[in-house]
Design an enzyme around this catalytic site. Structure first.
Site, PDB file in Angstrom:
ATOM      1  N   SER A   1       0.855  -1.313  -0.059  1.00 15.79           N
ATOM      2  CA  SER A   1       0.075   0.112   0.085  1.00 15.79           C
ATOM      3  C   SER A   1       0.738   1.275   0.088  1.00 15.79           C
ATOM      4  CB  SER A   1      -0.833   0.053   1.086  1.00 15.79           C
ATOM      5  OG  SER A   1      -1.513   1.253   1.422  1.00 15.79           O
TER       6      SER A   1
ATOM      7  N   HIS B   1      -1.436  -1.032  -4.036  1.00 14.57           N
ATOM      8  CA  HIS B   1      -2.638  -0.849  -3.619  1.00 14.57           C
ATOM      9  C   HIS B   1      -2.561   0.710  -3.337  1.00 14.57           C
ATOM     10  CE1 HIS B   1      -6.293  -1.664  -1.062  1.00 14.57           C
ATOM     11  NE2 HIS B   1      -5.943  -0.644  -0.289  1.00 14.57           N
TER      12      HIS B   1
ATOM     13  N   ASP C   1      -4.535   3.975  -1.768  1.00 13.04           N
ATOM     14  CA  ASP C   1      -5.719   4.404  -1.024  1.00 13.04           C
ATOM     15  C   ASP C   1      -6.088   5.796  -1.219  1.00 13.04           C
ATOM     16  OD1 ASP C   1      -5.931   2.040   0.968  1.00 13.04           O
ATOM     17  OD2 ASP C   1      -4.085   2.457   1.342  1.00 13.04           O
TER      18      ASP C   1
ATOM     19  N   MET D   1      -8.538   8.792  -0.157  1.00 14.14           N
ATOM     20  CA  MET D   1      -9.196   9.551   0.878  1.00 14.14           C
ATOM     21  C   MET D   1      -9.889  10.709   0.764  1.00 14.14           C
ATOM     22  SD  MET D   1      -6.951   7.998   3.984  1.00 14.14           S
ATOM     23  CE  MET D   1      -6.287   6.221   4.055  1.00 14.14           C
TER      24      MET D   1
ATOM     25  N   HIS E   1      -8.480   1.663  -3.909  1.00 12.20           N
ATOM     26  CA  HIS E   1      -9.481   1.545  -2.991  1.00 12.20           C
ATOM     27  C   HIS E   1     -10.061   3.050  -2.650  1.00 12.20           C
ATOM     28  CE1 HIS E   1      -9.826   0.719   1.872  1.00 12.20           C
ATOM     29  NE2 HIS E   1     -10.943   1.030   1.333  1.00 12.20           N
TER      30      HIS E   1
ATOM     31  N   MET F   1     -11.768   5.452  -0.785  1.00 10.65           N
ATOM     32  CA  MET F   1     -12.518   5.618   0.458  1.00 10.65           C
ATOM     33  C   MET F   1     -13.127   6.966   0.374  1.00 10.65           C
ATOM     34  SD  MET F   1      -9.589   4.228   3.023  1.00 10.65           S
ATOM     35  CE  MET F   1      -8.369   4.130   1.550  1.00 10.65           C
TER      36      MET F   1
ATOM     37  N   MET G   1     -12.235  -5.054   5.091  1.00 12.09           N
ATOM     38  CA  MET G   1     -11.115  -3.993   6.089  1.00 12.09           C
ATOM     39  C   MET G   1     -10.845  -4.720   7.280  1.00 12.09           C
ATOM     40  SD  MET G   1     -10.388  -1.727   4.072  1.00 12.09           S
ATOM     41  CE  MET G   1      -9.545  -0.770   5.343  1.00 12.09           C
TER      42      MET G   1
ATOM     43  N   ASP H   1      -7.263  -5.894   4.129  1.00 13.34           N
ATOM     44  CA  ASP H   1      -6.530  -4.682   4.247  1.00 13.34           C
ATOM     45  C   ASP H   1      -6.560  -4.152   5.618  1.00 13.34           C
ATOM     46  OD1 ASP H   1      -5.333  -2.269   3.612  1.00 13.34           O
ATOM     47  OD2 ASP H   1      -7.216  -1.569   2.642  1.00 13.34           O
TER      48      ASP H   1
HETATM   49  C1  DX5 Z   1      -6.189   2.054   5.528  1.00 13.47           C
HETATM   50  C2  DX5 Z   1      -6.015   1.792   4.370  1.00 13.47           C
HETATM   51  C3  DX5 Z   1      -4.809   0.569   4.142  1.00 13.47           C
HETATM   52  C4  DX5 Z   1      -3.607   0.900   4.818  1.00 13.47           C
HETATM   53  C5  DX5 Z   1      -2.988  -0.169   5.528  1.00 13.47           C
HETATM   54  O1  DX5 Z   1      -7.327   3.084   5.634  1.00 13.47           O
HETATM   55  O2  DX5 Z   1      -7.060   1.346   3.594  1.00 13.47           O
HETATM   56  O3  DX5 Z   1      -4.622   0.197   2.654  1.00 13.47           O
HETATM   57  O4  DX5 Z   1      -2.553   1.444   4.036  1.00 13.47           O
HETATM   58  O5  DX5 Z   1      -2.222   0.085   6.224  1.00 13.47           O
HETATM   59  P1  DX5 Z   1      -1.375  -1.002   7.177  1.00 13.47           P
HETATM   60  O6  DX5 Z   1      -0.903  -2.245   6.329  1.00 13.47           O
HETATM   61  O7  DX5 Z   1      -0.387  -0.255   7.849  1.00 13.47           O
HETATM   62  O8  DX5 Z   1      -2.409  -1.254   8.219  1.00 13.47           O
HETATM   63 ZN    ZN Z   2      -6.741   0.170   1.450  1.00 18.28          ZN
END
Ligand code: DX5
Ligand code: ZN
Length: 219
Positions: free
Chosen positions: A4, A29, A31, A33, A62, A64, A133, A168
């Site tokens: 990620s 991956h 993320d 947000m 992903h 969010m 998640m 994840d």
């Molecule tokens: C959290 C993200 C994850 C994050 C996971 O909101 O969706 O993808 O990067 O991080 P770790 O592997 O550090 O828990």
């Molecule tokens: Zn994620």
């Protein structure tokens, strides 16, 4: 393993991406947000667009964000290969699935730790990937929520052989074996890869642990 990018050094993104790619990673991956669906803001279309020519990896995105219908198209055009949206923001998930498919990319659906697996039972067969998640989304480096294991097992039992089951949050050497045995085939890891001094060595270790989890007797 899907490293990620959230835990990478954002001042050196292309280098970070190329480092894990050269080390064998095939899935990245991403993320996204929006500061609304989750209490954090990460990166969006312009960053992904600039990274695209720097890598051949599968961009597993992903979202969010509160409005996947509105924003799916620019992410597809930026070069994402798969767009995963949250069931919590989609009162009509089939409409979002069909829209994402119409953009020519793969579709994933995901759910928060507090959302029951049953909420996506009726649409699970329509997606390429289900993402469980195992932390509350918004931040890397959180502790794995153990009840995610039951959720993985339940969802795995609904999926066909060509559908992926991703997990994840909180994935690292202590949790890899359990999630693989619960049926996960795609493991997102942020702090356990990019957060380590040698991300490729960390990724190799996680990969070896996960292979041993499914072939415990191999030499
Ligand atoms: C959290 C993200 C994850 C994050 C996971 O909101 O969706 O993808 O990067 O991080 P770790 O592997 O550090 O828990
Ligand atoms: Zn994620």
């Amino acid at each position: 393993m899907a490293p990620s990018l959230l835990s990478a050094d954002f001042a050196r993104l292309a280098d970070e991406v190329q480092r894990v790619e050269a080390g064998g990673a095939e899935v990245l991956h991403l993320d996204v947000m929006d500061g609304h669906f989750v209490p954090n803001i990460s990166f969006g279309v312009p960053v992904i667009e600039k990274l695209r020519p720097a890598s051949k990896m599968f961009f597993d995105t992903h979202l969010m964000i509160t409005d996947p219908l509105e924003y799916a198209e620019p992410f597809a055009k930026a070069g994402c290969n798969l767009l995963t949206f949250h069931i919590e923001v989609a009162p009509e998930p089939m409409a979002v699935i069909e829209h994402i498919r119409s953009l020519g990319v793969n579709v994933g659906i995901t759910l928060n730790p507090g959302t029951p697996a049953s909420s996506l039972r009726r649409v699970a067969e329509a997606v390429d990937l289900v993402l469980v998640m195992s932390v509350w989304p918004g931040f890397g480096g959180q502790e794995f929520i153990a009840s995610s294991l039951d959720k993985l097992r339940e969802i795995r039992s609904w999926l066909g052989p060509h559908q992926r089951l991703e997990v994840d949050g909180g994935i690292g050497p202590e949790t890899v074996v359990r999630v693989v045995r619960a049926g996960a085939d795609t493991l997102v890891a942020g702090s356990a890869v990019f957060g380590q001094p040698d991300p490729v060595a960390a990724m190799d270790e996680l990969q070896a642990l996960s292979e041993r989890a499914i072939r415990p007797t191999s030499p």
